[in-house]
Design a protein around this motif. Structure first.
Motif, PDB file in Angstrom:
ATOM      1  N   PRO A  40      26.683  58.316  64.650  1.00 53.91           N
ATOM      2  CA  PRO A  40      25.813  57.635  65.623  1.00 53.91           C
ATOM      3  C   PRO A  40      24.358  57.557  65.194  1.00 53.91           C
ATOM      4  N   ALA A  49      21.675  50.780  60.537  1.00 53.59           N
ATOM      5  CA  ALA A  49      22.668  49.850  59.999  1.00 53.59           C
ATOM      6  C   ALA A  49      22.598  48.507  60.709  1.00 53.59           C
ATOM      7  N   VAL A  50      22.371  48.548  62.022  1.00 53.79           N
ATOM      8  CA  VAL A  50      22.343  47.320  62.812  1.00 53.79           C
ATOM      9  C   VAL A  50      21.000  46.590  62.670  1.00 53.79           C
ATOM     10  N   MET A  97      31.351  55.412  62.465  1.00 50.66           N
ATOM     11  CA  MET A  97      30.073  55.723  61.832  1.00 50.66           C
ATOM     12  C   MET A  97      29.355  56.853  62.555  1.00 50.66           C
ATOM     13  N   ALA A 129      30.386  49.447  64.950  1.00 57.91           N
ATOM     14  CA  ALA A 129      29.984  50.659  64.234  1.00 57.91           C
ATOM     15  C   ALA A 129      30.679  51.890  64.802  1.00 57.91           C
ATOM     16  N   LEU A 130      30.769  51.966  66.123  1.00 59.63           N
ATOM     17  CA  LEU A 130      31.445  53.097  66.766  1.00 59.63           C
ATOM     18  C   LEU A 130      32.943  53.071  66.484  1.00 59.63           C
ATOM     19  N   THR A 142      27.314  49.328  55.603  1.00 52.81           N
ATOM     20  CA  THR A 142      26.954  50.742  55.750  1.00 52.81           C
ATOM     21  C   THR A 142      28.159  51.619  56.059  1.00 52.81           C
ATOM     22  N   SER A 143      29.095  51.090  56.846  1.00 57.07           N
ATOM     23  CA  SER A 143      30.274  51.876  57.224  1.00 57.07           C
ATOM     24  C   SER A 143      31.260  52.044  56.075  1.00 57.07           C
ATOM     25  N   PHE A 197      26.960  47.153  67.441  1.00 59.39           N
ATOM     26  CA  PHE A 197      26.958  48.562  67.844  1.00 59.39           C
ATOM     27  C   PHE A 197      28.382  49.052  68.149  1.00 59.39           C
ATOM     28  N   VAL A 223      26.545  46.633  59.500  1.00 62.72           N
ATOM     29  CA  VAL A 223      27.564  47.615  59.898  1.00 62.72           C
ATOM     30  C   VAL A 223      28.721  47.612  58.907  1.00 62.72           C
ATOM     31  N   GLU A 266      23.253  57.007  62.278  1.00 64.80           N
ATOM     32  CA  GLU A 266      23.075  55.999  61.235  1.00 64.80           C
ATOM     33  C   GLU A 266      23.200  54.572  61.774  1.00 64.80           C
ATOM     34  N   ILE A 267      23.749  54.464  62.970  1.00 66.56           N
ATOM     35  CA  ILE A 267      24.063  53.138  63.510  1.00 66.56           C
ATOM     36  C   ILE A 267      22.823  52.269  63.744  1.00 66.56           C
TER      37      ILE A 267
END
Length: 455
Positions: A39, A45-46, A37, A32-33, A328-329, A29, A325, A41-42
């Motif tokens: 928020p 993704a995780v 990314m 991702a931040l 997706t990112s 998480f 992550v 979509e996170i």
């Protein structure tokens, strides 16, 4: 940003002793931040199709059923039979090779820690009877288990990495067998000779072993036959190898638009989940009902296996969260673009890069599974850019090889080895850490040779 995330993971696991799975999810998480990314979509993704769900959804049956097969063979006395039969065949002079082969067979379907727990009492008893140091037999045993864990489906880490990269699991198994056999031999009997020279104090004969405790004994006449025990242990491999070879010979690795009945059957059998399901049903009969074990005993063995695999399963899922992550990112896409900016990377360079990424993560994080899954997330776009499907298999094997290197104090395997063999921390570095490094580098050299031959 990835370096910061790995640092956070290290702090959470090493400094705060946080559960590895929880630490992985938190780190995913945060990463991702940090990567900017959206928020919304996170979470997917995780935890969704690219993250935990991607890995566990496809592999949970394989991991759990594989563990159940291994435990059924062990509890019926099949593993005991395999070890003692090979030791009887090979004799005292070739004890190392007997232990190596027995451990390799058992290690195919049994996770490393459980394999150690199962085999240590047998190997200790044999070493004591043969009047040889425990490590003289223990190193080949460990090398075989570690090699199987690093390179061979249905072991959790190589299966998960292959899935993440879209590699053919059957082909991974065939090429992985070549790599695993060579690394087990080099890391086993050959490395033992070297270790005896530079760390002679570790090779002391022992009359007792505190970590073994009460040893479960079997009467050989009450255990399954050697052939049935081996067949049950390797049953999943037989299915996957036959299916892969058939497809290579008759379809060139490409499924025809209008497959024959045989093609459909082979494709069905080639699915690892199907192979593991059929193999488990066979194991329930061969190691349960045919051995006159009650279904209560069979179910108890399978429940125990589930408990043993659960921790590994969660770590694999947590590693999948990081992978989700990274994919997706767009991080893995950026890595692919970076390394292709001045022209396409050569296959050899891709393999070297995959190994190096996994090796750095292994040394940093400790867990081979986490290192492998994170490296897979970084490599996925590079692999996708390659036209030859064999490249995905070679990269998966390279990641497995890199993820084994230089195990030290941040890896549970380091402490398992130290405790079971009752040696000092210095001696553990001298034997275990060097052994894992030998396996890793040997594996890399074999995979590089394969790359030059196949690509």
């Amino acid at each position: 940003m990835l370096a910061l995330a790995i640092l956070l993971l290290l702090v959470l696991i090493v400094k705060f002793k946080l559960n590895t799975f929880v630490a992985l999810i938190i780190t995913a998480f945060v990463l991702a931040l940090l990567l900017g990314m959206n928020p919304m979509e996170i979470p997917n993704a995780v935890l969704g199709d690219q993250g935990v769900g991607n890995i566990l959804g496809a592999n949970s049956v394989i991991f759990i059923f594989g563990g159940m097969i291994g435990r059924l063979v062990a509890d019926a006395g099949g593993s005991y039979r395999i070890a003692h039969t090979l030791i009887e065949w090979f004799g005292v002079k070739r004890l190392q090779w007997a232990v190596l082969i027995a451990s390799f067979i058992i290690g195919i379907s049994m996770i490393f820690g459980v394999g150690m727990i199962l085999l240590i009492p047998i190997v200790f008893a044999v070493a004591k009877e043969a009047k040889v140091p425990l490590l003289y037999l223990g190193i080949p045993m460990t090398a075989a288990l570690s090699s199987a864990q690093g390179f061979l489906p249905p072991q959790p880490a190589p299966t998960a990495v292959a899935t993440a990269l879209g590699a053919n699991v059957g082909m991974m198994l065939i090429l992985g067998l070549v790599v695993a056999i060579i690394t087990a031999v080099v890391g086993g009997p050959l490395f033992t000779k070297l270790a005896q020279k530079y760390a002679p104090d570790a090779f002391q004969k022992k009359d007792s072993l505190p970590a073994v405790g009460e040893v479960k004994e079997y009467d050989l006449k009450d255990t399954p036959s050697f052939g049935l025990s081996v067949l049950t242990s390797i049953f999943p491999l037989i299915f996957m190898i036959i299916a892969t070879v058939y497809k290579m010979i008759y379809t060139g690795g490409v499924t025809p638009e209008n497959p024959s009945m045989m093609d459909s059957i082979i494709d069905f059998m080639a699915n690892p989940a199907v192979a593991m399901t059929i193999s488990l049903v066979f194991a329930i009969f061969s190691m349960g009902i045919w051995q006159k074990r009650s279904m209560k005993q069979v179910n108890a063995s399978m429940a125990e296996a589930t408990n043993a695999v659960a921790g590994i399963l969660l770590i694999v899922g947590g590693g999948g969260a990081l992978r989700g992550v990274l994919v997706t990112s767009g991080f893995s896409d950026n890595v692919a673009k970076l390394f292709s900016a001045n022209g396409s990377m050569s296959p050899v360079m891709i393999v070297l890069f995959a190994w190096a990424v996994a090796a750095v993560l292994r040394v940093s994080v400790g867990s081979a599974t986490v290192a492998g899954m994170t490296a897979a997330g970084i490599m996925v776009s590079i692999v996708a850019s390659q036209s030859n499907p064999t490249m995905a298999v070679l990269v998966a094997l390279a990641i497995g090889s890199g993820s084994l290197i230089a195990s030290h104090v941040n890896d549970a395997g380091f402490w398992i080895f130290q405790e079971f063999f009752d040696i000092s921390i210095k001696q553990t570095f001298q034997i275990w850490t060097v052994l894992e490094t030998v396996i890793s580098i040997t594996g890399l050299l074999v995979i590089l040779a394969m790359t030059m031959l196949l690509i």
